[in-house]
Design an enzyme around this catalytic site. Structure first.
Site, PDB file in Angstrom:
ATOM      1  N   GLU A 197       0.818  -1.225   0.000  1.00 42.84           N
ATOM      2  CA  GLU A 197       0.000   0.000   0.000  1.00 42.84           C
ATOM      3  C   GLU A 197       0.849   1.272   0.000  1.00 42.84           C
ATOM      4  OE1 GLU A 197      -3.651  -0.098   2.523  1.00 42.84           O
ATOM      5  OE2 GLU A 197      -2.996  -2.127   2.969  1.00 42.84           O
ATOM      6  N   HIS A 233       6.752 -27.004   4.221  1.00 40.53           N
ATOM      7  CA  HIS A 233       6.056 -28.145   3.637  1.00 40.53           C
ATOM      8  C   HIS A 233       5.586 -27.861   2.221  1.00 40.53           C
ATOM      9  CE1 HIS A 233       6.107 -30.125   7.552  1.00 40.53           C
ATOM     10  NE2 HIS A 233       6.019 -28.882   8.016  1.00 40.53           N
ATOM     11  N   LYS A 272     -13.704  -0.170  -4.104  1.00 46.53           N
ATOM     12  CA  LYS A 272     -14.817   0.064  -3.175  1.00 46.53           C
ATOM     13  C   LYS A 272     -15.959   0.788  -3.906  1.00 46.53           C
ATOM     14  CE  LYS A 272     -12.400  -0.029   1.267  1.00 46.53           C
ATOM     15  NZ  LYS A 272     -11.918   0.682   2.442  1.00 46.53           N
TER      16      LYS A 272
HETATM   17  C1  F6R Z   1      -5.933   1.968   3.612  1.00 50.70           C
HETATM   18  C2  F6R Z   1      -5.970   0.667   4.288  1.00 50.70           C
HETATM   19  C3  F6R Z   1      -6.938  -0.334   3.812  1.00 50.70           C
HETATM   20  C4  F6R Z   1      -8.221  -0.286   4.636  1.00 50.70           C
HETATM   21  C5  F6R Z   1      -9.216  -1.327   4.179  1.00 50.70           C
HETATM   22  C6  F6R Z   1     -10.446  -1.377   5.089  1.00 50.70           C
HETATM   23  O1  F6R Z   1      -5.073   2.811   4.303  1.00 50.70           O
HETATM   24  O2  F6R Z   1      -5.225   0.438   5.181  1.00 50.70           O
HETATM   25  O3  F6R Z   1      -6.314  -1.595   3.877  1.00 50.70           O
HETATM   26  O4  F6R Z   1      -7.889  -0.521   5.988  1.00 50.70           O
HETATM   27  O5  F6R Z   1      -9.612  -1.020   2.885  1.00 50.70           O
HETATM   28  O6  F6R Z   1     -10.974  -0.117   5.339  1.00 50.70           O
HETATM   29  P1  F6R Z   1     -11.319   0.324   6.809  1.00 50.70           P
HETATM   30  O7  F6R Z   1     -10.079   0.215   7.577  1.00 50.70           O
HETATM   31  O8  F6R Z   1     -11.815   1.720   6.700  1.00 50.70           O
HETATM   32  O9  F6R Z   1     -12.371  -0.622   7.273  1.00 50.70           O
END
Ligand code: F6R
Length: 702
Positions: free
Chosen positions: A580, A596, A690
């Site tokens: 990330e 393994h 998303k």
């Molecule tokens: C972005 C990050 C992502 C979010 C993931 C879930 O910085 O770390 O991995 O954590 O998309 O989102 P949240 O944490 O808001 O539930």
């Protein structure tokens, strides 16, 4: 008469053998003949003379463990230096430790990485030297020069003392520094000047006597250490005492000034294999005088070249002469063989060419470096906030915690598991929770945004099975659900990237759970280590360790290895942070499981992906058999010339060690982002996905 002990000294950077020595210490390079490493050849050569239990190795811990494993030495055969300080302290230390076992003993000092052709002659020379040592001489083997070398120190031989084993032992008149070319020619013509081989023989008592006379700092250190021998105080005392010792070579510090020095002129085909030209000279060469190791060379009109690669490959040579071509996963050297001595300039040039960090910091447009530096404060603040939370009484009395959360939020569950080793903690990264959960389970919904659909879905699914539940977020739908259903909800500050809010998520929960009787061991230790690391790894301390590691990972595919029960989630965090922040592929795997399956993939890894770099994350709480497995894996990797790094957690408690490795990884990922010339903060592909999913209406929380 005491016994004879072989002491192998393994220091030296091997800069002139760049870039091979970036990947492997010089004694592990495969130029020992018959496919052996240099150190193995050194060991095999001396074994008939002293016997198995009497070979010792002096080096710093990491190197000693590596080389000891290569030779199959026992722990007692490794004499560990706290840090390298040239050869005089190493010799003094070995003389102290071994002299205590056998005061009348004699030691052979052998460099770890020389090549000798006539082993029988070598043995006889050493036996003659032992005889001279018995007479109280400090003896050095002097190599009869074959050309006017300017790269070696010389010993001037004086009158003969006696004959033994077919050799004449001479009194040594003096040691002289590396000469210039015309002086070297003069030495060659005079016939009584010999190359200093770095192979020495003396009685423990005699060398300690001369150290006492000429190196007062080292002598005082050894005197102090004597009372700590074999005691638990040894390591601490050694670190302290070693700092008093003069940083000098045994040649310069003792031999140039000592009394009763003898030399035995020898010519048993010796090379210190100091540079690529010397390596080319000792290797078998084809009809065109090309030498190669581990590569398939096809040449046309190409002569006198050396080709060496750490990963097997085909190399075509067309119309090139007298080159040294050395390939490793990290770097490639192409040099005229006659300039081999100057390869050191290249090694140093690269070492000095640090990236322009201040310029790179400008790429951090969204301020991840600042967030990173304030991470310890974030954790402290969060802990205090968490401790103020008051939960309703009905929440207590659970036997298991199920944390639902994704990505940067989900890791909170893994870390809770490390913090509460007595409690079953399961992290669910899915739309649903396992069927087995019931009222004995505390359900914790963790989503920084509060809007992640998998987390919301799993949280609602969990609520069908247990009423013991709480949510933590900066707001979003998770907050709404909790408020609507009368479920405790903890609010944490807005304005962070979820992954950068780990301190808020984790430590708020740790503080809050104290109210339910759960107290994590090691929080204070962990926090103070984090604060120290913030100072050491922040941009003001440039260059620092995290930056060095980031450079090692740049352009590679890191595969991070964690251990079940300790560093597995930390390896996962490294991987996701590299993904990330640095926008770079990375993977993680888990021990012992990977033994393994994954290791079978090493068979082709050399050919397919030489840019893979493995990182072992270790703590002192790893299962002993896992620790052993890591040692074995390292051997396998070394044998296959696959690169790896090893990192150890700091502190004592499992939580502190885990947090220290996690924080180091977070810094590495941010510096790696800058080296990759990207802003660490934005994670557009996650947002895009998303959004895309949000278009397909699916709202189980309505
Ligand atoms: C972005 C990050 C992502 C979010 C993931 C879930 O910085 O770390 O991995 O954590 O998309 O989102 P949240 O944490 O808001 O539930």
């Amino acid at each position: 008469m005491g016994k004879i002990y072989a002491v192998i000294l393994a220091g030296g950077k091997g800069e002139r053998l760049w870039p091979a020595t970036l990947a492997l210490p010089k004694p592990l390079l495969p130029f020992g003949g018959n496919g052996r490493t240099l150190i193995k050849a050194t060991y095999d050569r001396v074994l008939p003379l002293v016997g198995e239990g009497n070979v010792y190795l002096v080096a710093t811990r990491e190197l000693a463990e590596l080389l000891g494993a290569e030779l199959g030495l026992h722990r007692e055969q490794l004499i560990l230096e706290p840090f390298g300080k040239n050869t005089a302290p190493a010799v003094g230390l070995a003389a102290l430790v071994l002299g205590e076992l056998d005061p009348a003993g004699t030691m052979l000092i052998l460099p770890a990485d020389h090549r000798i052709d006539d082993e029988e002659a070598f043995h006889r020379a050493l036996l003659a030297a032992v005889k001279a040592a018995e007479e109280g001489y400090l003896v050095t083997l002097g190599i009869r020069p074959t050309y006017p070398a300017t790269g070696y120190g010389y010993i001037e031989g004086a009158e003969p003392l006696f004959e033994a084993e077919g050799y004449v032992v001479h009194r040594a008149a003096r040691f002289v520094e590396k000469p210039d070319h015309s002086l070297a020619e003069e030495y060659l013509a005079r016939g009584n000047f010999f190359w200093n081989s770095g192979i020495f023989v003396w009685k423990f008592s005699r060398i300690l006597e001369e150290i006492h006379r000429h190196l007062p700092g080292l002598a005082a250190a050894l005197a102090e250490l004597k009372s700590h021998l074999g005691k638990p105080t040894w390591e601490g005392a050694l670190r302290e005492a070693y700092s008093w010792a003069e940083e000098t070579s045994i040649d310069y510090g003792v031999m140039e000034k000592a009394e009763k020095i003898a030399t035995i002129p020898v010519s048993f085909g010796w090379s210190d294999l100091g540079d690529w030209h010397a390596i080319w000279e000792v290797l078998r060469r084809d009809r065109e005088d090309n030498a190669s190791v581990d590569v398939e060379v096809y040449g046309k009109d190409a002569t006198g070249n050396l080709v060496f690669s750490l990963t097997p490959k085909r190399v075509g040579l067309l119309g090139v002469e007298d080159l040294a071509v050395v390939d490793t996963p990290e770097a490639l050297l192409v040099a005229k063989r006659e300039l081999a001595q100057r390869v050191r300039e290249i090694a140093r040039g690269f070492a000095e060419r640090e990236p322009d960090w201040p310029e790179l910091y400008k790429l951090d447009r969204s301020g991840m470096l600042g967030v990173m530096e304030r991470f310890p404060e974030q954790c402290r603040e969060a802990l205090a906030r968490g401790r103020e939370v008051v939960f309703p009484r009905e929440l207590s009395g659970f036997e298991r915690i199920v944390v639902v959360g994704m990505g940067g939020s989900g890791i909170t569950g893994d870390l809770l598991g490390l913090a509460f080793p007595e409690m079953e903690v399961i992290t669910v990264r899915n739309y649903v929770v396992p069927r087995f959960i019931g009222e004995e389970t505390l359900l914790v919904g963790v989503s920084y945004s509060g809007n992640t659909e998998e987390t919301l879905s799993a949280f609602l699914d969990g609520l069908k099975h247990t009423k013991k539940a709480l949510g933590i977020s900066s707001g979003g739908k998770l907050a709404e659900i909790c408020q609507k259903q009368g479920i405790p909800w903890i609010e944490i500050p807005k304005g962070f990237q979820p992954r950068a809010a780990l301190g808020h998520l984790l430590f708020t929960l740790l503080g809050a759970l104290e109210g339910l009787g759960l107290r994590a061991e090691g929080m204070d230790e962990g926090l103070s280590i984090l604060s120290r690391m913030a100072g050491e790894l922040c941009p003001r301390s440039t260059p620092n360790r995290a930056q060095g590691l980031a450079r090692a990972l740049q352009g590679k595919v890191p595969v991070i290895y964690g251990a079940a029960g300790t560093t597995r989630p930390i390896a996962f965090r490294w991987r996701t942070q590299i993904n990330e922040n640095a926008k770079q592929p990375a993977f993680s795997a888990e021990l012992p499981e990977l033994c393994h399956n994954e290791i079978v993939g090493y068979e082709l890894a050399g050919g397919l992906l030489p840019q893979i770099i493995r990182l072992f994350l270790r703590t002192s709480h790893d299962h002993p058999r896992v620790a052993l497995r890591v040692e074995v894996l390292k051997e396998v990797l070394r044998r296959r010339r696959l690169s790896f790094l090893e990192l150890h957690g700091e502190g004592e408690t499992p939580l502190a060690q885990a947090l220290s490795l996690l924080y180091l990884g977070d810094w590495v990922s941010v510096y790696l982002a800058l080296l990759n010339e990207v802003d660490p903060t934005p994670v557009e592909p996650i947002a895009e996905l998303k959004e895309r999913l949000a278009r397909e209406s699916w709202e189980p929380w309505r």
